[in-house]
Design an enzyme around this catalytic site. Structure first.
Site, short mmCIF file in Angstrom:
data_model
loop_
_atom_site.label_atom_id
_atom_site.label_comp_id
_atom_site.label_asym_id
_atom_site.label_seq_id
_atom_site.Cartn_x
_atom_site.Cartn_y
_atom_site.Cartn_z
N LYS A 1 6.36 -1.85 1.94
CA LYS A 1 5.18 -1.25 2.57
C LYS A 1 4.02 -2.24 2.43
O LYS A 1 3.12 -2.10 1.60
CB LYS A 1 4.86 0.12 1.94
CG LYS A 1 4.06 1.02 2.89
CD LYS A 1 4.20 2.47 2.53
CE LYS A 1 3.19 3.36 3.23
NZ LYS A 1 3.30 3.45 4.68
N ARG B 1 8.00 4.21 -4.73
CA ARG B 1 8.05 3.26 -3.60
C ARG B 1 7.03 2.15 -3.80
O ARG B 1 7.31 0.98 -3.50
CB ARG B 1 7.83 4.01 -2.28
CG ARG B 1 8.05 3.11 -1.07
CD ARG B 1 8.03 3.89 0.24
NE ARG B 1 6.73 4.48 0.51
CZ ARG B 1 6.47 5.29 1.53
NH1 ARG B 1 7.44 5.59 2.40
NH2 ARG B 1 5.27 5.78 1.71
N LEU C 1 11.19 1.39 6.95
CA LEU C 1 10.52 1.86 5.73
C LEU C 1 11.24 3.11 5.23
O LEU C 1 11.48 4.03 6.02
CB LEU C 1 9.05 2.19 6.02
CG LEU C 1 8.29 2.53 4.74
CD1 LEU C 1 7.87 1.25 4.02
CD2 LEU C 1 7.08 3.39 5.01
N GLU D 1 12.92 2.35 13.73
CA GLU D 1 11.98 3.43 13.38
C GLU D 1 10.90 3.43 14.45
O GLU D 1 11.17 3.02 15.58
CB GLU D 1 11.44 3.22 11.95
CG GLU D 1 10.79 1.88 11.74
CD GLU D 1 10.23 1.68 10.33
OE1 GLU D 1 10.04 2.66 9.60
OE2 GLU D 1 9.95 0.52 9.99
N TYR E 1 0.82 -1.21 0.00
CA TYR E 1 0.00 0.00 0.00
C TYR E 1 0.85 1.25 0.00
O TYR E 1 2.08 1.19 0.15
CB TYR E 1 -0.96 -0.01 1.20
CG TYR E 1 -0.32 0.34 2.53
CD1 TYR E 1 0.54 -0.55 3.18
CD2 TYR E 1 -0.56 1.57 3.14
CE1 TYR E 1 1.13 -0.23 4.39
CE2 TYR E 1 0.03 1.90 4.36
CZ TYR E 1 0.87 1.00 4.97
OH TYR E 1 1.47 1.33 6.17
N ARG F 1 -7.73 -20.50 -1.65
CA ARG F 1 -6.68 -20.31 -0.65
C ARG F 1 -5.54 -21.31 -0.80
O ARG F 1 -5.76 -22.52 -0.69
CB ARG F 1 -7.26 -20.39 0.77
CG ARG F 1 -6.21 -20.06 1.84
CD ARG F 1 -6.76 -20.14 3.26
NE ARG F 1 -5.75 -19.76 4.23
CZ ARG F 1 -4.76 -20.55 4.65
NH1 ARG F 1 -4.66 -21.80 4.20
NH2 ARG F 1 -3.86 -20.11 5.51
C1 LIG Z 1 6.56 1.83 9.65
C2 LIG Z 1 6.58 3.18 9.01
N1 LIG Z 1 7.74 3.86 8.96
C3 LIG Z 1 7.82 5.08 8.41
C4 LIG Z 1 6.70 5.71 7.87
C5 LIG Z 1 6.83 7.09 7.27
O1 LIG Z 1 6.71 7.05 5.88
P1 LIG Z 1 6.22 8.32 5.06
O2 LIG Z 1 7.10 9.45 5.45
O3 LIG Z 1 6.39 7.92 3.65
O4 LIG Z 1 4.79 8.56 5.45
C6 LIG Z 1 5.48 5.03 7.87
C7 LIG Z 1 4.31 5.68 7.27
O5 LIG Z 1 3.21 5.30 7.45
C8 LIG Z 1 5.42 3.74 8.45
O6 LIG Z 1 4.26 3.06 8.49
#
Ligand SMILES: Cc1ncc(COP(=O)(O)O)c(C=O)c1O
Length: 289
Positions: free
Chosen positions: A144, A49, A200, A176, A30, A97
């Site tokens: 993502k 991305r 991410l 993060e 997503y 499935r």
């Molecule tokens: C786990 C995670 N890290 C970092 C981010 C930040 O990403 P962005 O700056 O692209 O929103 C998100 C955004 O939802 C996230 O879910």
């Protein structure tokens, strides 16, 4: 109005078969694109991305960039509000499935948009609280993925503690947060973990990095220990919806002097100015000093 597989329709009419692999396996990826005054922010970066996430999990990208831009524009113009968070996901589609990839499934594409509500100015002024937890997610956090159970459970820990985020440590090192990237400031230098498979690659992270570079603010990418985070002068979280937000208490203890610091205030201003420049221009803007 929402978007499902090529059509715009009311939310109540958007239905997905129960055998969709998104529902059965969380088998999809997503994106969330912030939109200011109906202008998508950094849309090319978000689409790039998405392409990387799709390629990483072997889901065919059903649309060209131009089609994606068109559908995102279509969803944006159909909403009555100006500032939006456009959510879109692609799953591997509907199939009997079986863990192995289906031979003939068509990807399912769903898109919706909600009002974008950046942190209230009182929170920006006072700074936020966070808690920490061990990062127990899988080892491909750079994808993502819609399989967010790890992030959901970690976020719930801070929600229960009335805090805005859960800051994550893996093997004693900062990764993060449950839905944002993390920066610290020490002795004037902005520092963040390098981009790798454990975090991410945030679009907001990149904006912050570009702004720091353009304005000559010291910047370092390196492994940051848990002790260094706790002893930092400043701690920030960044994401498309949180923008840049100072964290002033972690696990009940003050970070720095317990107030948003000077480097945060500078970066917050730079970010807001850049955002407004994009809005005024009505299109993508590059960052320059
Ligand atoms: C786990 C995670 N890290 C970092 C981010 C930040 O990403 P962005 O700056 O692209 O929103 C998100 C955004 O939802 C996230 O879910």
């Amino acid at each position: 109005m929402v978007f499902l597989n090529g059509a715009f329709l009311p939310l109540e009419e958007a239905k997905v078969p129960v055998l969709d692999r998104g529902f059965i396996f969380g088998d999809g990826v997503y994106e969330v694109v912030p939109v200011y005054s109906k202008v998508p922010f950094r849309i090319e970066e978000h689409l790039a991305r998405l392409e990387r996430s799709l390629a990483a999990v072997g889901i065919r990208n059903p649309y060209t960039r131009e089609q994606w831009r068109g559908f995102i524009g279509g969803i944006v113009e159909r909403q009555p509000f100006e500032d939006q968070a456009v959510y879109f996901q692609v799953t591997r589609g509907v199939a009997k499935r079986d863990h192995a990839f289906p031979k003939h499934a068509e990807p399912t594409v769903f898109m919706m948009s909600n009002p974008l509500v950046p942190p209230a100015s009182a929170l920006v002024e006072s700074g936020a609280t966070a808690i920490s937890a061990r990062d127990n997610r899988w080892l491909r956090c750079d994808i993502k993925s819609i399989s967010l159970i790890g992030n959901v459970l970690l976020r719930e820990l801070s929600a229960e503690a009335d805090a805005v985020e859960t800051i994550l440590f893996r093997d004693g090192k900062l990764t993060e947060a449950s839905s944002s990237n993390v920066f610290i400031v020490k002795a004037g230098a902005i520092q963040s973990p390098p981009k790798n498979e454990l975090i991410l690659p945030g679009i907001t992270y990149d904006v912050v990095v570009e702004l720091a570079r353009a304005h000559g603010l010291p910047l370092e990418f390196r492994d940051i220990s848990e002790a260094e985070v706790r002893a930092a002068d400043e701690l920030w979280v960044t994401s498309s919806s949180k923008e840049v937000l100072a964290v002033v208490r972690l696990d009940g203890r003050a970070i720095g002097d317990g107030r948003p610091g000077p480097v945060f205030r500078r970066m917050y201003r730079l970010y807001q100015d850049f955002k407004h420049k994009v809005m005024r221009a009505g299109r993508r803007e590059s960052i320059s000093a």
